[in-house]
Design a protein around this motif. Structure first.
Motif, PDB file in Angstrom:
ATOM      1  N   GLY A 166     113.694  41.408  11.545  1.00 20.80           N
ATOM      2  CA  GLY A 166     113.038  41.097  13.011  1.00 20.80           C
ATOM      3  C   GLY A 166     113.469  42.040  14.147  1.00 20.80           C
ATOM      4  N   LEU A 167     114.920  42.249  14.077  1.00 17.43           N
ATOM      5  CA  LEU A 167     115.521  43.256  14.974  1.00 17.43           C
ATOM      6  C   LEU A 167     115.124  44.387  14.895  1.00 17.43           C
ATOM      7  N   ILE A 168     115.013  44.849  13.597  1.00 19.07           N
ATOM      8  CA  ILE A 168     114.419  46.261  13.397  1.00 19.07           C
ATOM      9  C   ILE A 168     113.060  46.268  13.794  1.00 19.07           C
ATOM     10  N   LEU A 169     112.156  45.404  13.239  1.00 14.80           N
ATOM     11  CA  LEU A 169     110.686  45.597  13.720  1.00 14.80           C
ATOM     12  C   LEU A 169     110.555  45.361  15.313  1.00 14.80           C
ATOM     13  N   ASP A 179     112.475  46.866  17.454  1.00 13.97           N
ATOM     14  CA  ASP A 179     112.557  48.315  18.060  1.00 13.97           C
ATOM     15  C   ASP A 179     111.454  49.159  17.487  1.00 13.97           C
ATOM     16  N   LEU A 180     111.098  49.074  16.242  1.00 13.11           N
ATOM     17  CA  LEU A 180     109.929  49.765  15.740  1.00 13.11           C
ATOM     18  C   LEU A 180     108.404  49.518  16.570  1.00 13.11           C
ATOM     19  N   TYR A 181     108.292  48.526  17.011  1.00 12.98           N
ATOM     20  CA  TYR A 181     107.151  47.932  17.861  1.00 12.98           C
ATOM     21  C   TYR A 181     107.378  48.862  19.307  1.00 12.98           C
ATOM     22  N   LEU A 182     108.535  48.721  19.548  1.00 11.63           N
ATOM     23  CA  LEU A 182     108.981  49.430  21.056  1.00 11.63           C
ATOM     24  C   LEU A 182     108.451  50.888  20.793  1.00 11.63           C
ATOM     25  N   LEU A 208     105.352  54.497  21.977  1.00 11.66           N
ATOM     26  CA  LEU A 208     105.461  56.070  22.314  1.00 11.66           C
ATOM     27  C   LEU A 208     104.447  56.624  21.381  1.00 11.66           C
ATOM     28  N   GLY A 209     103.749  56.192  20.389  1.00  9.52           N
ATOM     29  CA  GLY A 209     103.382  56.801  19.319  1.00  9.52           C
ATOM     30  C   GLY A 209     102.325  57.713  19.861  1.00  9.52           C
ATOM     31  N   LYS A 210     101.446  57.385  20.876  1.00  6.86           N
ATOM     32  CA  LYS A 210     100.384  58.586  21.302  1.00  6.86           C
ATOM     33  C   LYS A 210     101.218  59.776  21.803  1.00  6.86           C
ATOM     34  N   GLN A 211     102.153  59.486  22.690  1.00  7.23           N
ATOM     35  CA  GLN A 211     102.733  60.777  23.299  1.00  7.23           C
ATOM     36  C   GLN A 211     103.612  61.633  22.146  1.00  7.23           C
ATOM     37  N   LEU A 212     104.105  60.936  21.250  1.00  9.66           N
ATOM     38  CA  LEU A 212     104.868  61.683  20.316  1.00  9.66           C
ATOM     39  C   LEU A 212     103.831  62.452  19.359  1.00  9.66           C
ATOM     40  N   GLY A 213     102.744  61.814  19.041  1.00  8.97           N
ATOM     41  CA  GLY A 213     101.610  62.490  18.292  1.00  8.97           C
ATOM     42  C   GLY A 213     101.014  63.480  18.961  1.00  8.97           C
TER      43      GLY A 213
END
Length: 218
Positions: A7-10, A12-15, A19-24
């Motif tokens: 849950g803790l890792i997920l 952070d991944l959801y956070l 930023l996915g669009k900008q990074l993409g």
């Protein structure tokens, strides 16, 4: 405990997904730029540098909403919070290494670029260096906070880069050839050695972070 860590890792991944669009968009531009200059080395190095700071971005968000203080009211201890960040570093770095491998496969289908391919050893070296940088900067993040730790991250990055460039310069002046060293160690051997060194640094860094956070008031 496994479900809590997941849950803790997920979280952070959801956070980072936000930023996915900008990074993409940045990644797409860099791919086009790399095709124009006939080299993928820049994009691999840039991805490692950029992704290496993403963990601090998640920590900065946690601090802004006092997530650690809230998390400690649940069956979560400080070791879990720290370990989740270290696992996130490994996930991100392995992802970057995978991107590097895929780009090298892409080179096989492109003409006139084979001579400038970013070799497996170079990818391993790049990832290992920035794992070492994170190993140095993560304890500072838990001690001083994410924003101050960013400056330490940049300093460590420049320091490691300077040591590598300086070492290569000195070896060249002393007549030491890296090609001769590769005759004794295969590419896989060098890659494994670099990752082993990085793994040791990350383990040491984890225990340093645990010691730092032990008496910290969130």
């Amino acid at each position: 405990m496994e479900e809590i860590m997941k849950g803790l890792i997920l979280k952070d991944l959801y956070l980072l997904k936000g930023l996915g669009k900008q990074l993409g968009l940045v990644l797409g531009f860099l791919v086009l730029w790399s095709l124009m200059i006939n080299s993928f080395s820049f994009i691999i190095i840039y991805c490692v540098v950029m992704c290496g700071s993403l963990v601090m971005s998640t920590m900065s968000y946690d601090e802004s909403v006092s997530f650690p203080r809230f998390a400690l009211t649940m069956p979560i201890n400080t070791r879990m919070l720290i370990l989740a960040k270290y696992i996130l570093v490994l996930i991100i770095m392995l992802g970057v290494a995978g991107i590097g491998g895929l780009l090298n496969l892409l080179l096989c289908f492109l003409a006139d670029i084979d001579s400038q391919a970013f070799e497996r050893v170079e990818i391993a070296a790049t990832v290992a260096v920035f794992m070492a940088v994170n190993a140095c900067s993560l304890p500072a993040m838990f001690k001083l906070g994410a924003e101050k730790a960013r400056y330490i991250y940049i300093f460590c990055m420049l320091l490691f880069g300077g040591v590598i460039v300086g070492g290569m310069y000195l070896c060249e002046k002393m007549g030491i050839s890296f090609q001769e060293a590769e005759l004794f160690l295969s590419g896989a051997g060098i890659s494994m050695m670099l990752f082993a060194i990085s793994a040791v640094l990350m383990i040491i860094s984890y225990f340093v972070s645990v010691r730092i956070v032990k008496n910290k008031e969130w």
